[in-house]
Design a protein around this motif. Structure first.
Motif, PDB file in Angstrom:
ATOM      1  N   ILE A 280       0.776  -1.397  -0.374  1.00 25.69           N
ATOM      2  CA  ILE A 280      -0.035  -0.360   0.515  1.00 25.69           C
ATOM      3  C   ILE A 280       1.139   1.526  -0.191  1.00 25.69           C
ATOM      4  O   ILE A 280       1.867   1.085   0.908  1.00 25.69           O
ATOM      5  CB  ILE A 280      -1.129  -0.237   1.272  1.00 25.69           C
ATOM      6  N   ARG A 281       0.570   2.405  -1.359  1.00 22.43           N
ATOM      7  CA  ARG A 281       1.201   3.502  -0.983  1.00 22.43           C
ATOM      8  C   ARG A 281       0.393   4.092  -0.620  1.00 22.43           C
ATOM      9  O   ARG A 281       0.999   5.478  -0.493  1.00 22.43           O
ATOM     10  CB  ARG A 281       2.317   3.625  -2.144  1.00 22.43           C
ATOM     11  N   GLU A 282      -1.120   4.398  -0.498  1.00 24.18           N
ATOM     12  CA  GLU A 282      -1.707   5.637   0.032  1.00 24.18           C
ATOM     13  C   GLU A 282      -2.355   5.150   0.404  1.00 24.18           C
ATOM     14  O   GLU A 282      -3.528   3.945   0.267  1.00 24.18           O
ATOM     15  CB  GLU A 282      -2.108   6.574  -1.795  1.00 24.18           C
ATOM     16  N   VAL A 283      -3.805   5.910   0.814  1.00 23.40           N
ATOM     17  CA  VAL A 283      -4.577   5.251   2.095  1.00 23.40           C
ATOM     18  C   VAL A 283      -6.414   4.496   0.560  1.00 23.40           C
ATOM     19  O   VAL A 283      -7.202   3.908   0.885  1.00 23.40           O
ATOM     20  CB  VAL A 283      -5.597   6.695   2.617  1.00 23.40           C
ATOM     21  N   TYR A 284      -5.625   5.336  -0.372  1.00 26.56           N
ATOM     22  CA  TYR A 284      -6.765   4.148  -1.309  1.00 26.56           C
ATOM     23  C   TYR A 284      -6.467   3.798  -1.829  1.00 26.56           C
ATOM     24  O   TYR A 284      -7.128   2.123  -2.623  1.00 26.56           O
ATOM     25  CB  TYR A 284      -6.222   5.933  -2.596  1.00 26.56           C
ATOM     26  N   ASP A 285      -5.155   2.736  -1.806  1.00 27.40           N
ATOM     27  CA  ASP A 285      -5.042   1.595  -2.666  1.00 27.40           C
ATOM     28  C   ASP A 285      -5.214   0.613  -1.014  1.00 27.40           C
ATOM     29  O   ASP A 285      -5.821  -0.556  -1.777  1.00 27.40           O
ATOM     30  CB  ASP A 285      -3.767   1.338  -2.479  1.00 27.40           C
ATOM     31  N   LEU A 286      -5.807   0.874   0.470  1.00 28.59           N
ATOM     32  CA  LEU A 286      -6.061   0.267   1.390  1.00 28.59           C
ATOM     33  C   LEU A 286      -7.490  -0.151   0.922  1.00 28.59           C
ATOM     34  O   LEU A 286      -8.399  -1.008   0.908  1.00 28.59           O
ATOM     35  CB  LEU A 286      -5.596   0.965   2.638  1.00 28.59           C
ATOM     36  N   VAL A 287      -7.849   1.157   0.748  1.00 27.98           N
ATOM     37  CA  VAL A 287      -9.658   1.297   0.478  1.00 27.98           C
ATOM     38  C   VAL A 287      -9.961   0.365  -0.720  1.00 27.98           C
ATOM     39  O   VAL A 287     -10.801  -0.232  -0.325  1.00 27.98           O
ATOM     40  CB  VAL A 287      -9.903   2.590   0.069  1.00 27.98           C
ATOM     41  N   ASP A 288      -9.509   0.209  -1.938  1.00 30.58           N
ATOM     42  CA  ASP A 288      -8.964  -0.486  -3.255  1.00 30.58           C
ATOM     43  C   ASP A 288      -8.825  -1.880  -3.157  1.00 30.58           C
ATOM     44  O   ASP A 288      -9.371  -3.222  -3.037  1.00 30.58           O
ATOM     45  CB  ASP A 288      -8.360   0.102  -3.720  1.00 30.58           C
ATOM     46  N   ALA A 289      -7.946  -2.258  -2.232  1.00 27.60           N
ATOM     47  CA  ALA A 289      -7.955  -3.481  -1.832  1.00 27.60           C
ATOM     48  C   ALA A 289      -8.782  -3.873  -0.544  1.00 27.60           C
ATOM     49  O   ALA A 289      -9.523  -5.239  -1.338  1.00 27.60           O
ATOM     50  CB  ALA A 289      -6.199  -3.691  -1.324  1.00 27.60           C
ATOM     51  N   ALA A 290      -9.275  -3.771  -0.246  1.00 23.55           N
ATOM     52  CA  ALA A 290     -10.554  -4.069   1.168  1.00 23.55           C
ATOM     53  C   ALA A 290     -11.559  -4.048  -0.188  1.00 23.55           C
ATOM     54  O   ALA A 290     -12.412  -5.311   0.247  1.00 23.55           O
ATOM     55  CB  ALA A 290     -10.831  -2.962   1.845  1.00 23.55           C
ATOM     56  N   LYS A 291     -12.050  -3.449  -0.997  1.00 24.46           N
ATOM     57  CA  LYS A 291     -12.757  -3.391  -2.845  1.00 24.46           C
ATOM     58  C   LYS A 291     -12.415  -4.958  -2.901  1.00 24.46           C
ATOM     59  O   LYS A 291     -13.524  -6.102  -3.001  1.00 24.46           O
ATOM     60  CB  LYS A 291     -13.378  -2.237  -2.876  1.00 24.46           C
ATOM     61  N   VAL A 292     -11.048  -4.913  -3.365  1.00 21.75           N
ATOM     62  CA  VAL A 292     -11.506  -5.970  -3.681  1.00 21.75           C
ATOM     63  C   VAL A 292     -11.222  -6.939  -3.782  1.00 21.75           C
ATOM     64  O   VAL A 292     -11.182  -8.451  -3.879  1.00 21.75           O
ATOM     65  CB  VAL A 292     -10.040  -5.620  -4.921  1.00 21.75           C
ATOM     66  N   PHE A 293     -10.850  -7.520  -2.692  1.00 19.46           N
ATOM     67  CA  PHE A 293     -10.266  -8.788  -2.039  1.00 19.46           C
ATOM     68  C   PHE A 293     -11.483  -9.141  -1.532  1.00 19.46           C
ATOM     69  O   PHE A 293     -11.698 -10.081  -0.978  1.00 19.46           O
ATOM     70  CB  PHE A 293      -9.527  -8.749  -1.112  1.00 19.46           C
ATOM     71  N   ARG A 294     -13.265  -8.115  -0.984  1.00 18.68           N
ATOM     72  CA  ARG A 294     -14.363  -8.566  -0.498  1.00 18.68           C
ATOM     73  C   ARG A 294     -14.655 -10.013  -1.091  1.00 18.68           C
ATOM     74  O   ARG A 294     -15.085 -10.798  -0.455  1.00 18.68           O
ATOM     75  CB  ARG A 294     -15.364  -7.177  -0.141  1.00 18.68           C
ATOM     76  N   SER A 295     -14.914  -9.923  -2.170  1.00 15.40           N
ATOM     77  CA  SER A 295     -15.967 -11.122  -2.812  1.00 15.40           C
ATOM     78  C   SER A 295     -15.409 -12.209  -2.349  1.00 15.40           C
ATOM     79  O   SER A 295     -15.972 -13.712  -2.478  1.00 15.40           O
ATOM     80  CB  SER A 295     -15.840 -10.852  -4.135  1.00 15.40           C
ATOM     81  N   GLY A 296     -13.434 -13.078  -2.845  1.00 15.56           N
ATOM     82  CA  GLY A 296     -13.098 -13.931  -2.182  1.00 15.56           C
ATOM     83  C   GLY A 296     -12.368 -14.528  -3.639  1.00 15.56           C
ATOM     84  O   GLY A 296     -12.225 -15.673  -4.219  1.00 15.56           O
ATOM     85  N   LYS A 297     -13.733 -14.166  -4.316  1.00 18.95           N
ATOM     86  CA  LYS A 297     -12.668 -14.140  -5.833  1.00 18.95           C
ATOM     87  C   LYS A 297     -11.814 -14.170  -6.709  1.00 18.95           C
ATOM     88  O   LYS A 297     -11.234 -12.846  -6.272  1.00 18.95           O
ATOM     89  CB  LYS A 297     -13.688 -13.494  -6.800  1.00 18.95           C
TER      90      LYS A 297
END
Lengths: 694, 694
Positions: A280-297
């Motif tokens: 993560i380099r910015e809080v954006y990345d953390l938000v985006d990681a949370a979103k993209v890993f949420r589904s588990g797909k």
């Protein structure tokens, strides 16, 4: 182990206060007002009751068992309190107080007393100098500051562990607004006892946590970080790590902030890349990681499809994909045929797939076309620019329905502004379709996901099979390091080829027959002469006829260079041909042994064209390293030359990784410089080598 | 020139429609309902009136002068309409119609007719295949789609020019939400006539535009782009350029989208870097550029101060600064002394300057301390993490007051979330203090500003002084390229040293005296032999005694390599010593001549370690290029070696840049490979060179 700390059934606040704004007052208020169902005790000799909570003069006086003590007293009192907690059989303490080693010399004395108290008491402690800990599920608001005044924090299966208290709150608040809730937050402060990794380990095993976020300034146990990274891959739970203090200037700031001696960033980065970390380099990345890993797909590969009605946006997304190593393969002919009736004749059915303005108002055609693309065998995930038409709500419903049945991740890059999308994007998010407000974040999130999925797939094979049995090395009587011959024997023991060579003992008669292929290299062997070349002690390309004379000359050179040097004799070596590489291994005390490969000469040193991996590694992994080198084109047969023996090079690198792994307690460094890489099939030769010991 | 197009006093809509959603209906609606004060005419043979607007059967029938014709008719009719406009003395047309070359072969015929009509009619045209043009000041809503349905667009001194219509709207809407208004938007579509650069040129001279934003897929006239970049620096008006289609995959998409053959990105990037451009990679950057350039303040250098109450945020900002080449110098002792009474004893007065939690609730102390730092002589701009305390409104007022008097830019990185800051951040923005929602964007904006300011400062000196007079070169009778001797004479004419050499004519007697320093290099001279080395026609290190024999051998080699080769003689050259560089010049038809410098051998080619600049350039600029090379450490005296003659290298690069500049109509390429760089003071030597002609 940390279950009782994070979900205590009873909490004592030592240094409890009536004033809500004080560190001893805020937890009291929060724990009695925000729904915590465990027992709360106040400890303060001045009161018997604070706001209805029974108050005791000291911890010993608390009548029942306490799972967690929150300490909010001046630093100088904390060591005594810890001892009292130990005596009262309290296993966990959370120390909010500041004024320890983070204030420099002034805090050194109390820090020493704290360390002693920790050792004696057996109490496991969070802090000191932390803002506290939050467990939204159990309603544990155990800390102070703005983060602990928010009973309405949105929940989510994320645990945030932070070495910066202030920044932890910023992160949490920002994520919250972006729709990302976090069930746990732990501020680790000075980490006098429990550190970031203790909590990472704990949350890796907690089923209610699906993503671990870490704000990291530095840590001491790199090996444990790596082990947890492997574990993260095994359990399929990403650790989003935000490492700061990576640059020289940044490092200076880190030291003055937390007194953590930040390790060189390279070791961290290498550790992150081998394990289940997402950087993560910015809080954006953390938000985006949370979103993209949420589904588990998970995507099966890096082959993306870009779906858009704006050619301009398609070009932009394509640029970002190329930079992120996402492939944009053409669709299969079957898909193209199926798409044709849905799209205008001039639409470009390449990839990006531009639906053109013709589909910008057409639902369900837009979704039908999207479904065909997602189903395409060439595609592992889809990046869909959001439907720009009026039926956007209906589009969102269709897409959610489709996403629920599709095995592949679908990511949406918003064509609307955040405010415009506010009515339907959250619905998509809840429905398992992550939405990103700008194209570059959509692509970065896709790349994160692909990268993690790739490492998960390789995780089973990541532990390299042993390609060579552990060998005993002759390392005795070699203070500091081995000489060239000893070093080369170590390599040979592990199957790394060295030049055929012969030791000519100067005390013996000149050998009658020399079974070497001439010309040879001649080097003086003397325990007293370190810089052989400087001493005139090395000659290249010596013909058989010139050998005897050359030995005499070298002996004379050496004697005039250092009159008292003991001359043992001469090392004769066959010449080897090949492209020069540097292959090294280094034992980092924190992170463990690492292997480094670079092109020889100035490439590695001046141009920083090197690849690094933790040891041991397989020949396949070594090959990946070689491919990372910019200079590897030279090995592939640059400008029509015969390709070099990259297989043998990879094999040698892997073998070297086993030497350092098998002997890491003794060996600190090995350097082969140069390793000559011959033409395909003719192997590699370690022409010079040194093994240094701890 | 484009004044009448952008601010027409009268507009005719050709293909006007009653239906508001149609391209011919929407402008009619907008121009009569959103406050446009000029005259509007409809043209459509089927009506005499559309919604109260007088409607005429054709443009000729319109009774008064028309400044702009908006054309919304099928593609096939557009050429005829343009001719009619020309006949009616209408100087400007905006063609919304699609179906020209962007649909490929099917549009080729009508495209050809369009081009012919343009040439004949003298009408200057925007489009076709564009969404239109917007001038908020004059209330000109001349286009279709969502962007033209927003009478309430916020105004701002920005002009957006876009090669993608759809994406232009996305950009505008996103910026709008971020508080950034744009007075002008032009969608240029296929650019059959007027293109992006015509509008850039226009807006550079418009006082009401302070920032020009360009979404660019490609263009044909690179020289004009560069000239406008220089102009932008002269007038101090940044051009924020978002170039897409830069990667191989992205380029494919660009071709299929706009039929613009995207040029190689390198030439664009080099053009951006030499001129008044700010490169944009995401809409965030554009928002941030608008914010940071709004005040007109420029930092005098790259020395930033980071002000924070969160050590964690400070470390993070410091990392980003280091990556962006922003310096974080220590404060002067005067400032440190002045700060001490305001800060707690343990606060670190380094840089980042951590005010610690002690100042997190203290206003006006926080601002007082900030003011001291901004005033520091070591500091060119300040990055302030926003006040986290309760008095944030009062802090904002203080900071605005200070910013109004301070000459240095002050940028705020929000410690609060966007929603939390919504009550006071807009006030700061209006007050001239730009606010950024995440640290990385604050630093990126600061870097943008510093970079532009630096180029502005150097702009006056950017035009290099001629260091060598233009020379006539002997370029006749040399189809394709010059031979080695001719090429070297070109270099010599411009003062670039070549080895001393002597031509030995094979038709003459062997020379009695050879005035060269031996050993020498010998090369065959034959118009028939191109690959001299392959033909055995080159020998290195030939001693005087061996020369005659060597000439005989070379002659024999050449004859057996190519029996009928005409052998003119031999070139004898003195040997030179030095580090090998490649120095080249290349004439790009679109962008002009460029100079390329790289380390020799495989460095430049395999490792892509090259620096590029447009020619001509000064020795100082050449030196900057050399410094950019990773391998330049080798020139500085790597590992204790004597440094190399970098001054002479820079001088030679500058001279080469003048050769290609003075002769760009004839010369297509010059390559010196290798140029040997001797030790300091001993100059450089062009050992081999080739000049290629157009």
């Amino acid at each position: 182990m940390l279950e009782k700390l994070l979900s205590p059934r009873s909490i004592a606040i030592i240094g409890a206060s009536h004033e809500e704004r004080r560190p001893g007052g805020q937890p009291l208020h929060a724990l009695t007002n925000y729904g915590y169902t465990g027992k709360v005790y106040a400890v303060n000799p001045r009161y018997t009751d604070i706001k209805g909570v029974p108050c005791f003069p000291n911890i010993e006086a608390v009548p029942e068992a306490v799972d967690l003590a929150i300490v909010a007293l001046p630093a100088s009192e904390v060591p005594r309190i810890l001892e009292e907690c130990g005596a009262a059989r309290i296993r966990h303490a959370l120390v909010l107080s500041a004024g320890f080693r983070e204030i420099g010399e002034a805090g050194a004395e109390v820090q020493a007393r704290l360390d002693a108290a920790l050792a004696r008491s057996g109490v496991r402690m969070v802090g000191p100098n932390c803002i506290g800990m939050l467990n939204l599920g159990a309603r544990v608001f155990a800390g102070f500051g703005a983060g602990f005044r928010q009973p309405d924090w949105k929940r989510g299966p994320i645990a945030l562990i932070s070495q910066s208290g202030g920044f932890a709150y910023s992160i949490m608040a920002f994520c919250q607004e972006a729709g990302i809730g976090m069930d746990y937050m732990v501020s680790t402060g000075n980490e006098a006892d429990l550190g970031v990794l203790d909590f990472v380990e704990h949350f890796l095993s907690q089923d209610d946590v699906r993503l671990i976020a870490v704000y990291l300034e530095g840590l001491k146990d790199g090996r444990r970080l790596r082990a947890l990274g492997r574990r993260a891959l095994e359990v399929g739970k990403p650790i989003a790590v935000w490492k700061v203090g990576n640059t020289a200037v940044g490092q200076r700031a880190a030291v003055s902030h937390t007194a953590n001696l930040t390790e060189e960033y390279d070791f961290y980065r290498d550790a992150f890349r081998e394990g289940g970390f997402v950087e993560i380099r910015e809080v954006y990345d953390l938000v985006d990681a949370a979103k993209v890993f949420r589904s588990g797909k998970r995507p099966r590969g890096r082959r993306a499809a870009i779906v858009t009605t704006s050619g301009g946006a398609g070009v932009l997304l394509a640029d970002r994909c190329a930079e992120s190593m996402l492939e944009l393969p053409p669709l299969t002919p079957t898909t193209v045929s199926a798409l044709k009736p849905l799209l205008p004749s001039f639409a470009s059915i390449g990839n990006p797939i531009d639906f053109t303005a013709a589909l910008a108002q057409k639902e369900p055609e837009f979704t039908q076309a999207t479904e065909l693309i997602v189903a395409d065998d060439n595609i592992d995930l889809a990046l869909v620019r959001s439907f720009p038409g009026r039926d956007v709500d209906s589009w969102a419903d269709h897409l959610i329905a489709h996403a629920n049945t599709a095995a592949k991740p679908i990511l949406v890059s918003l064509s609307s502004t955040p405010a415009q999308a506010a009515t339907w994007a959250p619905k998509l998010e809840e429905g398992g379709v992550p939405c990103f407000e700008v194209p570059s974040r959509a692509v970065a999130a896709a790349a994160m996901l692909c990268e993690f999925a790739e490492r998960e797939r390789h995780s089973a094979s990541a532990k390299p099979l042993r390609i060579v049995a552990a060998q005993n090395l002759v390392l005795e009587n070699a203070r500091g390091g081995l000489d060239e011959d000893q070093s080369k024997r170590c390599l040979e023991a592990y199957g790394i080829r060295t030049p055929r060579r012969l030791f000519v003992d100067d005390a013996e008669p000149y050998p009658e027959r020399i079974d070497l292929k001439f010309p040879v290299v001649v080097k003086i062997v003397s325990p007293d002469i370190v810089h052989k070349t400087e001493a005139g002690g090395v000659r290249l390309r010596v013909a058989a006829a010139d050998l005897r004379r050359t030995l005499d000359e070298i002996r004379a050179n050496a004697s005039s260079y250092m009159p008292n040097a003991r001359i043992r004799g001469f090392l004769l070596e066959e010449m080897a041909e090949g492209i020069e590489m540097i292959v090294g291994a280094l034992n980092n005390l924190s992170f463990g042994p690492i292997v480094v490969v670079g092109m020889g000469g100035v490439h590695a040193e001046v141009l920083r064209d090197v690849a690094r991996r933790y040891a041991p590694l397989s020949p396949e992994q070594a090959r990946e390293m070689i491919t990372e080198l910019k200079g590897s084109r030279l090995l592939e047969g640059y400008r029509g030359q015969t390709p070099r023996d990259v297989n043998a090079l990879a094999d040698a690198v892997a073998r070297l990784s086993w030497i350092i792994s098998d002997h890491e307690s003794v060996v600190s460094e090995i350097e082969i410089n140069p390793l000559l890489v011959g033409f395909e099939g003719s192997g590699v030769t370690a022409v010079d080598a040194v093994v240094r010991l701890r």
